[in-house]
Design a protein around this motif. Sequence first.
Motif, PDB file in Angstrom:
ATOM      1  N   PRO A  50      45.466  33.831  79.907  1.00 22.82           N
ATOM      2  CA  PRO A  50      46.215  34.609  79.180  1.00 22.82           C
ATOM      3  C   PRO A  50      45.710  36.036  78.651  1.00 22.82           C
ATOM      4  O   PRO A  50      46.192  37.223  78.733  1.00 22.82           O
ATOM      5  CB  PRO A  50      46.672  33.980  77.758  1.00 22.82           C
ATOM      6  CG  PRO A  50      45.726  32.792  77.760  1.00 22.82           C
ATOM      7  CD  PRO A  50      45.324  32.648  79.094  1.00 22.82           C
ATOM      8  N   LEU A  51      44.358  36.026  78.623  1.00 22.87           N
ATOM      9  CA  LEU A  51      43.602  37.278  78.242  1.00 22.87           C
ATOM     10  C   LEU A  51      43.525  38.160  79.487  1.00 22.87           C
ATOM     11  O   LEU A  51      43.749  39.418  79.337  1.00 22.87           O
ATOM     12  CB  LEU A  51      41.854  36.850  77.907  1.00 22.87           C
ATOM     13  CG  LEU A  51      41.973  36.491  76.467  1.00 22.87           C
ATOM     14  CD1 LEU A  51      40.732  35.745  76.071  1.00 22.87           C
ATOM     15  CD2 LEU A  51      42.414  37.381  75.313  1.00 22.87           C
ATOM     16  N   ILE A  52      43.239  37.646  80.529  1.00 19.81           N
ATOM     17  CA  ILE A  52      43.333  38.465  81.941  1.00 19.81           C
ATOM     18  C   ILE A  52      44.425  38.853  82.056  1.00 19.81           C
ATOM     19  O   ILE A  52      44.690  40.078  82.664  1.00 19.81           O
ATOM     20  CB  ILE A  52      42.601  37.743  83.130  1.00 19.81           C
ATOM     21  CG1 ILE A  52      41.102  37.211  83.076  1.00 19.81           C
ATOM     22  CG2 ILE A  52      42.947  38.480  84.574  1.00 19.81           C
ATOM     23  CD1 ILE A  52      40.745  36.262  83.866  1.00 19.81           C
ATOM     24  N   VAL A 270      27.871  27.009  72.000  1.00 21.30           N
ATOM     25  CA  VAL A 270      27.743  28.455  72.138  1.00 21.30           C
ATOM     26  C   VAL A 270      28.884  29.124  72.127  1.00 21.30           C
ATOM     27  O   VAL A 270      29.675  28.452  73.036  1.00 21.30           O
ATOM     28  CB  VAL A 270      26.892  28.607  73.404  1.00 21.30           C
ATOM     29  CG1 VAL A 270      26.685  30.132  73.942  1.00 21.30           C
ATOM     30  CG2 VAL A 270      25.664  27.999  73.554  1.00 21.30           C
ATOM     31  N   TYR A 271      29.148  30.012  71.302  1.00 18.98           N
ATOM     32  CA  TYR A 271      30.400  30.895  71.394  1.00 18.98           C
ATOM     33  C   TYR A 271      30.197  31.936  72.333  1.00 18.98           C
ATOM     34  O   TYR A 271      29.255  32.784  72.445  1.00 18.98           O
ATOM     35  CB  TYR A 271      30.404  31.473  69.899  1.00 18.98           C
ATOM     36  CG  TYR A 271      31.921  32.454  69.914  1.00 18.98           C
ATOM     37  CD1 TYR A 271      32.952  31.913  70.556  1.00 18.98           C
ATOM     38  CD2 TYR A 271      31.727  33.630  69.306  1.00 18.98           C
ATOM     39  CE1 TYR A 271      34.142  32.980  70.438  1.00 18.98           C
ATOM     40  CE2 TYR A 271      32.737  34.477  69.146  1.00 18.98           C
ATOM     41  CZ  TYR A 271      33.767  34.051  69.624  1.00 18.98           C
ATOM     42  OH  TYR A 271      34.868  35.126  69.725  1.00 18.98           O
ATOM     43  N   LYS A 272      31.376  31.969  73.193  1.00 21.45           N
ATOM     44  CA  LYS A 272      31.280  32.854  74.264  1.00 21.45           C
ATOM     45  C   LYS A 272      32.645  33.513  74.131  1.00 21.45           C
ATOM     46  O   LYS A 272      33.509  33.295  74.542  1.00 21.45           O
ATOM     47  CB  LYS A 272      31.312  32.295  75.755  1.00 21.45           C
ATOM     48  CG  LYS A 272      30.039  31.429  75.735  1.00 21.45           C
ATOM     49  CD  LYS A 272      29.742  31.052  77.287  1.00 21.45           C
ATOM     50  CE  LYS A 272      30.850  30.349  78.178  1.00 21.45           C
ATOM     51  NZ  LYS A 272      30.583  29.562  79.347  1.00 21.45           N
ATOM     52  N   PRO A 273      32.593  34.845  73.685  1.00 24.73           N
ATOM     53  CA  PRO A 273      33.720  35.869  73.526  1.00 24.73           C
ATOM     54  C   PRO A 273      34.514  36.061  74.852  1.00 24.73           C
ATOM     55  O   PRO A 273      33.993  36.939  75.399  1.00 24.73           O
ATOM     56  CB  PRO A 273      33.149  37.077  72.717  1.00 24.73           C
ATOM     57  CG  PRO A 273      31.862  37.029  72.975  1.00 24.73           C
ATOM     58  CD  PRO A 273      31.107  35.800  73.358  1.00 24.73           C
ATOM     59  N   TYR A 274      35.322  35.275  74.982  1.00 21.26           N
ATOM     60  CA  TYR A 274      36.118  35.278  76.275  1.00 21.26           C
ATOM     61  C   TYR A 274      36.854  36.758  76.624  1.00 21.26           C
ATOM     62  O   TYR A 274      37.004  37.186  77.868  1.00 21.26           O
ATOM     63  CB  TYR A 274      36.961  34.439  76.635  1.00 21.26           C
ATOM     64  CG  TYR A 274      36.477  32.946  76.214  1.00 21.26           C
ATOM     65  CD1 TYR A 274      35.418  32.561  77.340  1.00 21.26           C
ATOM     66  CD2 TYR A 274      37.001  32.177  75.369  1.00 21.26           C
ATOM     67  CE1 TYR A 274      34.815  31.448  77.132  1.00 21.26           C
ATOM     68  CE2 TYR A 274      36.324  30.934  75.388  1.00 21.26           C
ATOM     69  CZ  TYR A 274      35.330  30.331  75.959  1.00 21.26           C
ATOM     70  OH  TYR A 274      34.600  29.091  76.054  1.00 21.26           O
ATOM     71  N   ALA A 275      37.346  37.426  75.461  1.00 21.75           N
ATOM     72  CA  ALA A 275      37.915  38.680  75.697  1.00 21.75           C
ATOM     73  C   ALA A 275      37.211  39.748  76.395  1.00 21.75           C
ATOM     74  O   ALA A 275      37.765  40.389  77.251  1.00 21.75           O
ATOM     75  CB  ALA A 275      38.515  39.191  74.485  1.00 21.75           C
ATOM     76  N   PRO A 276      35.879  40.036  76.066  1.00 18.45           N
ATOM     77  CA  PRO A 276      35.164  41.062  76.947  1.00 18.45           C
ATOM     78  C   PRO A 276      35.017  40.608  78.338  1.00 18.45           C
ATOM     79  O   PRO A 276      35.080  41.459  79.269  1.00 18.45           O
ATOM     80  CB  PRO A 276      34.020  41.058  76.078  1.00 18.45           C
ATOM     81  CG  PRO A 276      33.941  40.712  74.957  1.00 18.45           C
ATOM     82  CD  PRO A 276      35.191  39.499  75.010  1.00 18.45           C
TER      83      PRO A 276
END
Length: 355
Positions: A50-52, A270-276
């Motif tokens: 959904p972000l892409i 590990v939190y990986k901010p997917y939006a960027p």
Amino acid sequence: MAVSLAACGSAKESGDKAESSSKPSSTDSITIGLLLPENQTARYEKFDKPLIEKKIGELTDGKAKVIYANAKQDATTQNQQVDTMITNKVNVLIVDAVDSKAIAGSVKKAKDAGIPVVAYDRLAEGPIDGYTSFDNEEVGKVQGTALLEQLGAKAKSGDIVMMNGASTDPNAALFKKGALSVLDGKVNIGKSYDTKEWKPENANANMEGAISALGKNKIIGVYSANDGMAGGIITALKAAGFATLPPVTGQDAELAGVQRILAGEQFMSVYKPYAPEADVAAQMAVALAKGEKLDSIATSTVDSPTTQGVPSVLVPVVSLTKANINDTVIKDGVYTVQEICTAQYKAACDAAGLK
């Protein structure tokens, strides 16, 4: 955590006139193929897709079309999906490879058909045009550092078990390399596994084998490359009757992983901010579909075993523990307090100050 991303609309026109002449002159007719590797890990369907799609919509005023397919952890299926995308004459592909080597031939087919390929999250082999992911070696370093600090003076008092990811995923090798750069010589690694297909049930079976081989009194910590496997590992530890669970690492900040961290069953993720990451993939795809270069988007280059100097963006990561859940996944809107703090975890949420 902030990542400065330049808008793809300012990218320069491609110098290859033959190639650019086959590209859409506007966003009206852009079709982007999106191929994700599996649906066992919650992130791909819940976040990445959904972000892409959202970012592509923003970049093209909602005019671009996205065709989506999920390979469900099957490399052969993913190669067939690429063939279908080529037949459908998409303008560009975003591919998160099931198997980075197995996808190389399909990437070349797409390139030969005039379709650029953006490698997403995993560095696919073949003539890719752009790449975005997290700093995967840094992910392993963050995991290894957290585990070592938690063990403290007891780091050499027993054995740790390393539950690495699938050998077909180049990221897994980078996670392992990063973790070992911190752990080597400072802990005793009793058992180490490359976990087939990243599956929690395979991690569970591996952990049962490690407990049997090492003895539960010898295991003082577990390096788990992601949260899904951490769940399988913790199930095995509980079944073996551990009075106190050893620290277990993770990755991806999955909802179940966050809840286990709150409950004290899993030490960290590990939190990986997917939006960027998703934003960069969308920017690269739209730019390439329009025949533009990636000069104004890429912040570095990487080399794959087959392709040198791939324009890239690597997004930083954050160690997630009980102490910073409010400031990461809740602040960024990944989860609401209500999603995390179900009845089972209400007391743990109250103790951690989640409201």
